[in-house]
Every structure is written in C-alpha cells, then in structure tokens.
Design an enzyme around this catalytic site. Structure first.
Site, PDB file in Angstrom:
ATOM      1  N   LYS A  83     -14.634   1.228  -6.295  1.00  0.00           N
ATOM      2  CA  LYS A  83     -13.891  -0.043  -6.092  1.00  0.00           C
ATOM      3  C   LYS A  83     -12.243   0.298  -6.145  1.00  0.00           C
ATOM      4  CE  LYS A  83     -15.345  -2.955  -5.011  1.00  0.00           C
ATOM      5  NZ  LYS A  83     -15.848  -3.133  -3.511  1.00  0.00           N
ATOM      6  N   ALA A  85     -11.033   1.252  -2.761  1.00  0.00           N
ATOM      7  CA  ALA A  85     -11.003   1.281  -1.533  1.00  0.00           C
ATOM      8  C   ALA A  85     -11.503   2.504  -0.952  1.00  0.00           C
ATOM      9  CB  ALA A  85      -9.370   1.325  -0.983  1.00  0.00           C
ATOM     10  N   SER A  86     -12.283   3.098  -1.677  1.00  0.00           N
ATOM     11  CA  SER A  86     -12.926   4.554  -1.041  1.00  0.00           C
ATOM     12  C   SER A  86     -13.673   4.439  -0.096  1.00  0.00           C
ATOM     13  CB  SER A  86     -14.067   5.151  -2.391  1.00  0.00           C
ATOM     14  OG  SER A  86     -14.844   4.157  -2.691  1.00  0.00           O
ATOM     15  N   HIS A 140     -18.288  13.445  -0.265  1.00  0.00           N
ATOM     16  CA  HIS A 140     -17.584  12.418  -0.959  1.00  0.00           C
ATOM     17  C   HIS A 140     -19.018  11.537  -1.822  1.00  0.00           C
ATOM     18  CE1 HIS A 140     -19.405   9.111   1.575  1.00  0.00           C
ATOM     19  NE2 HIS A 140     -19.575  10.091   2.586  1.00  0.00           N
ATOM     20  N   HIS A 142     -19.700   9.365  -5.833  1.00  0.00           N
ATOM     21  CA  HIS A 142     -19.287   9.025  -7.076  1.00  0.00           C
ATOM     22  C   HIS A 142     -19.778   9.893  -8.278  1.00  0.00           C
ATOM     23  CE1 HIS A 142     -17.826   5.310  -5.397  1.00  0.00           C
ATOM     24  NE2 HIS A 142     -19.186   4.895  -5.128  1.00  0.00           N
ATOM     25  N   ARG A 164      -6.682   3.179  -8.952  1.00  0.00           N
ATOM     26  CA  ARG A 164      -6.326   2.001  -8.697  1.00  0.00           C
ATOM     27  C   ARG A 164      -5.821   1.422 -10.247  1.00  0.00           C
ATOM     28  NH1 ARG A 164     -10.094  -2.765  -5.936  1.00  0.00           N
ATOM     29  NH2 ARG A 164      -8.881  -4.315  -5.579  1.00  0.00           N
ATOM     30  N   SER A 172     -12.468  -6.352  -9.509  1.00  0.00           N
ATOM     31  CA  SER A 172     -13.151  -5.926  -8.032  1.00  0.00           C
ATOM     32  C   SER A 172     -14.534  -5.666  -8.113  1.00  0.00           C
ATOM     33  CB  SER A 172     -12.387  -5.080  -7.159  1.00  0.00           C
ATOM     34  OG  SER A 172     -13.024  -4.843  -6.141  1.00  0.00           O
ATOM     35  N   TYR A 279      -5.980   3.993  10.834  1.00  0.00           N
ATOM     36  CA  TYR A 279      -6.055   2.993   9.644  1.00  0.00           C
ATOM     37  C   TYR A 279      -5.088   1.995   9.906  1.00  0.00           C
ATOM     38  CZ  TYR A 279      -5.013   1.295   4.954  1.00  0.00           C
ATOM     39  OH  TYR A 279      -4.963   0.285   4.113  1.00  0.00           O
ATOM     40  N   SER A 285     -13.925  -2.177  10.187  1.00  0.00           N
ATOM     41  CA  SER A 285     -14.767  -1.357   9.191  1.00  0.00           C
ATOM     42  C   SER A 285     -13.983  -0.781   7.971  1.00  0.00           C
ATOM     43  CB  SER A 285     -15.800  -0.538  10.083  1.00  0.00           C
ATOM     44  OG  SER A 285     -14.834   0.572  10.765  1.00  0.00           O
ATOM     45  N   THR A 290     -14.221  -7.285  -1.271  1.00  0.00           N
ATOM     46  CA  THR A 290     -15.055  -7.830  -1.970  1.00  0.00           C
ATOM     47  C   THR A 290     -15.171  -9.409  -1.815  1.00  0.00           C
ATOM     48  OG1 THR A 290     -15.055  -6.264  -3.647  1.00  0.00           O
ATOM     49  CG2 THR A 290     -16.032  -8.360  -4.544  1.00  0.00           C
TER      50      THR A 290
END
Length: 356
Positions: A83, A85-86, A140, A142, A164, A172, A279, A285, A290
């Site tokens: 959460k 913006a990954s 990439h 977590h 963040r 979020s 961007y 997409s 959320t």
C-alpha cells in the site's frame, strides 16, 4: 417475494431462508476454491517456465562468451512495501520491459511472508546473481531487505523502494482488506463484509488498526534480523536508516511518485527510458485506488500519533523524505511549474600524460 411469504407457512419460510443462506455459503466456498486453484495453477506454470529455462541453460552448457557487459548484467530489486503505490509503479516496469528489453519477475512468497528462511535466502541470492537468461532483470515482491554481501557475491543488485506516510498507508491497507481496489474488483478480500470504519476501529481499540500495525516500513528496510521485527526497536530504526542511505540506490515517497520515476529514468535509462511520459499519459492501469476508503478524523489521527510506534515510523518516513528531496534538489530544476533533469554537470581536464 412478498406474495410467497403470505402464501407460505412460517416453517416453510424459515426453511427457505435457511436453504438460501446455505446456498450462498456454498457458492462463496466454491468461489474461494476456484481462486485457490487459480493461484496454484499460476504457481505451477511459473515453476514449469523456470525449469524449462534452467534445462535449456544446462543443455547449452557453459558458454565461454557468457560475460555480460555492465548494463546487461544489471539487476534491480524493488522490495515493495504494501500500500505505497507499489502496483502502480510496478505496472510501469511491466509496460516498459518489452520495449527496453529487460525481464520483470514477481517474487511470490508463501502467505506474503516478508522474511525468507535461511535456505531460501541462499537460493534467492544464487538465482538472482547467476540467472543470466533473466538479465537485465527487475525483481519485485513484498520481501524485506536482504544483504547480498554476506553471501559472498561479487556484484550486489540495485535496491529501490517507495514509502508512504505511515498513517495513510495503514488506512489504505485497512480498507483494502475489506473492499479491495479497482485493479482486481472481483477478488474476495480477507476482511470482506466487515463494514466497520477505521475511525470506529481505533475508537474501539481494534487489532486491525492498532499502533503495532504501523510497524512495517522500518522492518522492510531493516532486513532479516530478528530485532528488525521487534515492534518499537530503536536498533531496527537505526539499521533501516543505515540501509536506506548505504544500500538503496533511490527511495521515493508515494506522495511524489512522479518525481521518483523521473529520477530513475534519468539515472537508469536502461530500464526506465520512457517511464515518466508513460506515467503522465499512460493507461489507467497505473492508477490503482483502494475503494470505499474514508479519511480518518483528526481525533483518530491524534490518538495514533500518541503512540511511540507511530513516532518511530514517522521519524523514518521524514528521514526518507528529506533524503529523497535532497537528491531531487541536486538533480532537477523547476521552470514554469515543470521539473527538468539537469544535464551532466562535470567534465575532465588536465589529462596527463598527453597523447602524441
């Protein structure tokens, strides 16, 4: 339905309600099983693809010309904090990989556990450093920071990340677990059906909004040491700060994501050429949001800010923000409200011995 209630005896009405409830539970159970089957199939396909590549590598034998030049040997690890913006940022990497000719791989850990076992750490380091077919590579997932140097590798990967504001991140995540987002709206979330707001959760002292849930960005940067996951550890925060400065190429903030992307494009064009424009003007997409998220009240925020855990996570966030803004200030200039990357600002002179 009202006519049926009039015509049906009370016992039959009760049976009908029970039957309907059982049918709904059965359907939800089947949907959950389908989701689990889909996930298992995806993992099986991924393992099969990896085996095929490894088999081709074995059949080809060791190549004498396998040494890659500096840019082609590059590996980036984005150990993304949930959460922040990954997904929005990772989608840009996926959209650019074919055009810029690099590979993107998702690190999918069991139950999203950010701490790897020791044997998995060895496998992970070996995969990333020796898997030439996947270079240049953008990994990439977590996963908390892993120090490649202690495994004796000659060349470490490039770490990047985004963090963040800690309360905004927790809010979020709280609503994400209940309502999901607009990226995969049909997916059933773990806390789906719980309509309690974040404010109500904090007021009642709920576990999903407890200050301990803020403790995430520090351990992600701290790494795989046990003390990193000791909630409120001063040592963990100091180690996270050390790693951010010494082991990360660049750490951005969600609130200034475009500037983070711009700096990456300027510094690492092999991967991020075209990222800023994509961007700004690309597909929706890239903008994952959320759903059903309600901003917390000032009273809720004030209550969380009384926690020592928030104070430490916020100190780390402010530290990262200051470092990011310092890097940006030395890399860009503002003109008419727009940011521009500075051209090369150094050169060489007085070169000896003189060539004939």
């Amino acid at each position: 339905m009202g006519l049926l209630r009039i015509m049906m005896p009370p016992k039959l009405q009760l049976l009908a309600v029970v039957a309907f409830a059982v049918a709904m539970l059965f359907l939800e159970n089947q949907i959950q099983k389908l989701e689990e089957s889909r996930s298992k199939l995806e993992r099986a396909i991924a393992r099969h693809e990896v085996r095929e590549i490894e088999q081709r590598h074995t059949m080809d034998g060791p190549r004498q010309d396998a040494t890659l030049d500096e840019e082609e040997d590059m590996v980036i690890i984005y150990n993304r904090v949930p959460k922040t913006a990954s997904t929005s940022f990772t989608n840009i990497a996926y959209d650019l990989c074919a055009k810029n000719k690099y590979h993107v791989l998702h690190i999918n850990t069991t139950k999203n556990n950010p701490v790897m076992s020791l044997q998995d750490q060895v496998r992970f380091v070996k995969n990333i450093t020796s898997w030439k077919e996947m270079k240049p590579g953008f990994y990439h997932g977590h996963v908390s920071y892993l120090d490649f140097a202690k495994f004796g590798v000659k060349k470490k990967p490039i770490y990047i990340n985004v963090i963040r504001d800690p309360i905004e991140r927790l809010v979020s995540y709280y609503y994400f677990l209940r309502f999901g987002d607009d990226y995969r709206p049909g997916l059933r979330r773990r806390k789906q059906g719980d309509k309690k707001t974040f404010d109500e959760c904090v007021a009642e002292g709920g576990s999903d909004c407890a200050p301990e849930k803020l403790w995430l960005q520090i351990p992600f940067f701290c790494g795989h040491s046990s003390e990193c996951w000791n909630v409120g550890s001063r040592w963990a925060m100091d180690q996270a700060k050390y790693n951010l400065i010494n082991e990360y190429f660049l750490v951005g903030v969600t609130e200034e994501l475009e500037d983070f992307i711009m700096l990456l494009e300027a510094a690492l064009p092999r991967f991020f050429r075209g990222a800023t424009e994509l961007y700004r003007t690309g597909k929706k997409s890239h903008l994952r949001k959320t759903t059903e998220k309600k901003l917390p009240t000032k009273q809720t925020i004030a209550k969380l800010q009384q926690s020592d855990i928030w104070k430490m996570e916020n100190e780390f966030y402010e530290f990262a923000l200051e470092q990011f803004q310092f890097i940006r200030a030395h890399a860009v200039r503002e003109k008419d409200g727009d940011l521009y990357i500075l051209a090369q600002n150094f050169f060489y002179e007085k070169i000896y011995p003189k060539s004939n």
